[in-house]
Design a protein around this motif. Structure first.
Motif, PDB file in Angstrom:
ATOM      1  N   GLU A   1      11.788   5.313   3.164  1.00 17.43           N
ATOM      2  CA  GLU A   1      11.536   3.967   2.657  1.00 17.43           C
ATOM      3  C   GLU A   1      10.076   3.767   2.217  1.00 17.43           C
ATOM      4  OE1 GLU A   1      12.519   1.515   5.919  1.00 17.43           O
ATOM      5  OE2 GLU A   1      14.665   2.021   5.914  1.00 17.43           O
ATOM      6  N   THR A   2       9.223   4.699   2.537  1.00 17.61           N
ATOM      7  CA  THR A   2       7.793   4.542   2.247  1.00 17.61           C
ATOM      8  C   THR A   2       7.503   4.878   0.793  1.00 17.61           C
ATOM      9  OG1 THR A   2       7.241   5.147   4.521  1.00 17.61           O
ATOM     10  CG2 THR A   2       5.467   5.279   2.884  1.00 17.61           C
ATOM     11  N   PRO A   3       6.845   3.961   0.062  1.00 17.01           N
ATOM     12  CA  PRO A   3       6.438   4.292  -1.314  1.00 17.01           C
ATOM     13  C   PRO A   3       5.216   5.218  -1.287  1.00 17.01           C
ATOM     14  CG  PRO A   3       5.716   2.080  -0.742  1.00 17.01           C
ATOM     15  CD  PRO A   3       6.522   2.567   0.418  1.00 17.01           C
ATOM     16  N   PHE A   4       5.254   6.248  -2.117  1.00 13.78           N
ATOM     17  CA  PHE A   4       4.167   7.220  -2.165  1.00 13.78           C
ATOM     18  C   PHE A   4       3.430   7.128  -3.493  1.00 13.78           C
ATOM     19  CE2 PHE A   4       6.893   9.032   1.083  1.00 13.78           C
ATOM     20  CZ  PHE A   4       5.985   9.556   2.000  1.00 13.78           C
TER      21      PHE A   4
ATOM     22  N   LYS B   1       0.823  -1.193   0.000  1.00 15.55           N
ATOM     23  CA  LYS B   1       0.000   0.000   0.000  1.00 15.55           C
ATOM     24  C   LYS B   1       0.863   1.249   0.000  1.00 15.55           C
ATOM     25  CE  LYS B   1      -3.909   2.166   2.328  1.00 15.55           C
ATOM     26  NZ  LYS B   1      -4.849   2.099   3.476  1.00 15.55           N
ATOM     27  N   ARG B   2       0.587   2.150  -0.932  1.00 10.80           N
ATOM     28  CA  ARG B   2       1.351   3.385  -1.032  1.00 10.80           C
ATOM     29  C   ARG B   2       0.695   4.490  -0.206  1.00 10.80           C
ATOM     30  NH1 ARG B   2       3.444   4.071  -7.239  1.00 10.80           N
ATOM     31  NH2 ARG B   2       4.386   2.008  -7.460  1.00 10.80           N
ATOM     32  N   ALA B   3       1.531   5.276   0.393  1.00 10.03           N
ATOM     33  CA  ALA B   3       1.018   6.369   1.223  1.00 10.03           C
ATOM     34  C   ALA B   3       0.569   7.527   0.331  1.00 10.03           C
ATOM     35  CB  ALA B   3       2.084   6.839   2.195  1.00 10.03           C
ATOM     36  N   ALA B   4      -0.501   8.175   0.740  1.00  9.60           N
ATOM     37  CA  ALA B   4      -1.007   9.314  -0.027  1.00  9.60           C
ATOM     38  C   ALA B   4      -0.509  10.643   0.523  1.00  9.60           C
ATOM     39  CB  ALA B   4      -2.536   9.293  -0.031  1.00  9.60           C
TER      40      ALA B   4
ATOM     41  N   LYS C   1       3.698  13.933   9.871  1.00 13.08           N
ATOM     42  CA  LYS C   1       4.705  14.353  10.845  1.00 13.08           C
ATOM     43  C   LYS C   1       5.431  13.140  11.418  1.00 13.08           C
ATOM     44  CE  LYS C   1       5.181  16.843  15.241  1.00 13.08           C
ATOM     45  NZ  LYS C   1       5.767  15.713  15.975  1.00 13.08           N
ATOM     46  N   GLU C   2       4.676  12.057  11.637  1.00 13.09           N
ATOM     47  CA  GLU C   2       5.284  10.838  12.192  1.00 13.09           C
ATOM     48  C   GLU C   2       6.343  10.275  11.246  1.00 13.09           C
ATOM     49  OE1 GLU C   2       2.120  11.483  12.068  1.00 13.09           O
ATOM     50  OE2 GLU C   2       1.659  11.753  14.205  1.00 13.09           O
ATOM     51  N   MET C   3       6.088  10.318   9.937  1.00 12.06           N
ATOM     52  CA  MET C   3       7.080   9.841   8.956  1.00 12.06           C
ATOM     53  C   MET C   3       8.349  10.682   9.026  1.00 12.06           C
ATOM     54  SD  MET C   3       4.801   9.100   5.564  1.00 12.06           S
ATOM     55  CE  MET C   3       3.440   7.942   5.550  1.00 12.06           C
TER      56      MET C   3
END
Length: 542
Positions: free
Chosen positions: A240-243, A223-226, A230-232
């Motif tokens: 490392e998070t795919p957007f 699942k990609r972040a939209a 702030k936490e990221m």
């Protein structure tokens, strides 16, 4: 006989015997309940792997096709797969067609009944009793058309062919189409047209998709972040998070603004016209008035029918006002009881409790009387003035297509020295000329607080008749004298409703479609800008 088509048709259309089948609960085949996992697993065999048709895929895996399509489009949005739209057209058999496939066509059933009856034939009523009314109607016509039967002079139908000499072409065509999966190519165009004419088949178009791997394909979707949170940022996970990709060219959702009601559009145009004529707007934001300002100050007797609860909305709480100008109150009371300025008054006992009753104002003239009182008692003395108001008033009336218990009143008045009836007529003609009405008539009328009084009639070009459009008059001396106005000051006034010209302008025939809970919001949104053409502009057009 029992194995013949005649017997089968007899069972179907005459006895209506239904077979009761006992169903057995069989084990269901293994299914992959997650459409997303099933799709990604099917494409994992090789880079060239494909799902040729989502409909076939759904049937094979016992999945709902709509869910498969929805998941596929979601995967395509994340570039896991690519979709190609497919369109498949095929014929489906109706209930009547399924019955023909199982038991034969109506014409074969009718023919079987006629052959069974022999040379004597069957009357229409007897035939209907054997095969049913609907089957008889369709089958008899086709039998006569195919020359399988004839009608005798006595009206009876007699078969002229044997069962073995004919074949059930309709049944054969439907069986052929059913075995071909509804493929339009399985029948000739002529046969398809014949079946469609009898409404036995209908063409259905099914939308489906073929699926191949996309540039971001993976056997498991991450699942990609939209949004970047702030936490990221605090934890460093954003690295490392795919957007999801942002489409900077897409348009945002359109924001719907407010729209002016047609009444407000006409009101704005009237305000503009009246201000051009030198009028000043009166403060009319107070809907609750006392009976003193609404009736008594206008020299309207306390026994007048308009002051009855059947015509006026009285306030329960607070039921009475707390303050009126006492000196002015005494002068109004005296005018009612004994008269003055050449009048003998109404000769009755003026009651304070009646004058102090609160109500929803029945006309904006209640505000006019207060403005005239202030005008007479202002510093420096009286100065000529022109006032107007456009606001809501309330009357306890029976509602119909042209009346509501609340409506808007347009009112204008001129206070000046030595005004006459001619000044009143001229002012009215000037106003109506500015909204394009030139044909006016004036009819004598009675109002409690004006003398002389006139009803205003205008010629309606659409209705082609004269219609009442307003009321007018000169305020009586009995009303003006207690206020303290000079003796030679005259006040001319006129009024009309706002709803009637608005209904005429926007071609609305029912007032409840203009004002109230039944108003169509789409009408309010799409109503054009209101602009009244002057009489001169209309003459130039002509």
């Amino acid at each position: 006989f029992f194995s013949s088509p005649r017997w089968r048709c007899h069972l179907r259309f005459h006895t209506r015997v239904r077979s009761i089948l006992k169903t057995q609960h069989l084990p269901t085949p293994f299914t992959m309940s997650d459409p997303e996992s099933a799709i990604l697993a099917a494409l994992s065999a090789s880079p060239e792997a494909t799902i040729p048709d989502t409909y076939t895929f759904s049937s094979t895996h016992n999945l709902d096709h709509n869910q498969v399509v929805g998941v596929s489009k979601s995967l395509e949005g994340d570039a896991y797969v690519k979709l190609t739209e497919l369109s498949t057209s095929f014929f489906v058999l109706g209930k009547e067609a399924d019955s023909i496939v199982n038991d034969g066509s109506q014409e074969m059933c009718v023919l079987a009944a006629l052959i069974e009856a022999g040379e004597g034939g069957l009357s229409m009523s007897d035939l209907q009793g054997l095969v049913g009314k609907d089957v008889c109607k369709i089958g008899m016509g086709n039998c006569l058309k195919n020359k399988w039967a004839k009608k005798e002079k006595d009206g009876k139908l007699v078969a002229v062919v044997k069962m073995e000499d004919v074949k059930d072409e309709v049944r054969e065509l439907l069986q052929q189409l059913k075995e071909g999966g509804g493929d339009p190519k399985s029948l000739d165009d002529k046969d398809v047209t014949a079946l469609k004419r009898r409404k036995l088949i209908s063409l259905v178009t099914r939308k489906s998709y073929s699926i191949v791997r996309g540039p971001s394909y993976s056997s498991t979707r991450v699942k990609r972040a939209a949004d970047l949170t702030k936490e990221m940022l605090d934890s460093g996970k954003w690295k490392e998070t795919p957007f999801k990709e942002y489409n900077f060219k897409t348009l945002g959702e359109s924001v719907g603004g407010g729209y002016l009601h047609p009444l407000l559009k006409v009101r704005a145009e009237f305000r503009k016209i009246l201000m051009e004529m030198g009028f000043h707007e009166m403060p009319t934001n107070k809907w609750v008035e006392s009976s003193f300002w609404n009736f008594d100050s206008l020299f309207q007797p306390q026994s007048h029918p308009a002051r009855d609860a059947h015509d006026t909305f009285f306030i329960k709480e607070p039921a009475q006002t707390v303050l009126v100008p006492e000196e002015y109150y005494d002068k109004v009371k005296t005018m009612h009881e004994v008269g003055g300025s050449g009048s003998i008054g109404y000769r009755y006992d003026f009651k304070r409790e009646e004058a102090f009753k609160n109500l929803l104002r029945t006309h904006t003239t209640a505000v006019s009387s207060q403005m005239l009182y202030k005008l007479a008692n202002q510093k420096g003395g009286f100065q000529p003035a022109r006032y107007f108001s456009i606001d809501r008033v309330f009357r306890n009336e029976t509602m119909d297509a042209t009346h509501l218990c609340e409506f808007h009143q347009v009112e204008g008045l001129v206070a000046d020295y030595n005004l006459s009836l001619g000044d009143l007529i001229g002012t009215i003609e000037t106003f109506f000329r500015k909204i394009g009405i030139t044909k006016l008539r004036f009819k004598p009328a009675f109002n409690p607080y004006t003398e002389p009084s006139m009803e205003i009639f205008g010629y309606h070009p659409d209705l082609k008749k004269w219609t009442e459009i307003g009321n007018s008059g000169m305020f009586r001396p009995e009303m003006l004298a207690p206020m303290g106005l000079p003796e030679n000051v005259r006040v001319i006034a006129w009024g009309l409703s706002l709803e009637r010209p608005t209904m005429i302008k926007y071609r609305i025939d029912n007032i409840r479609n203009l004002f109230g809970h039944k108003v169509d919001l789409g009408m309010t949104k799409n109503a054009p800008v209101c602009r009244f053409e002057t009489a001169e502009e209309e003459e130039q057009k002509q």
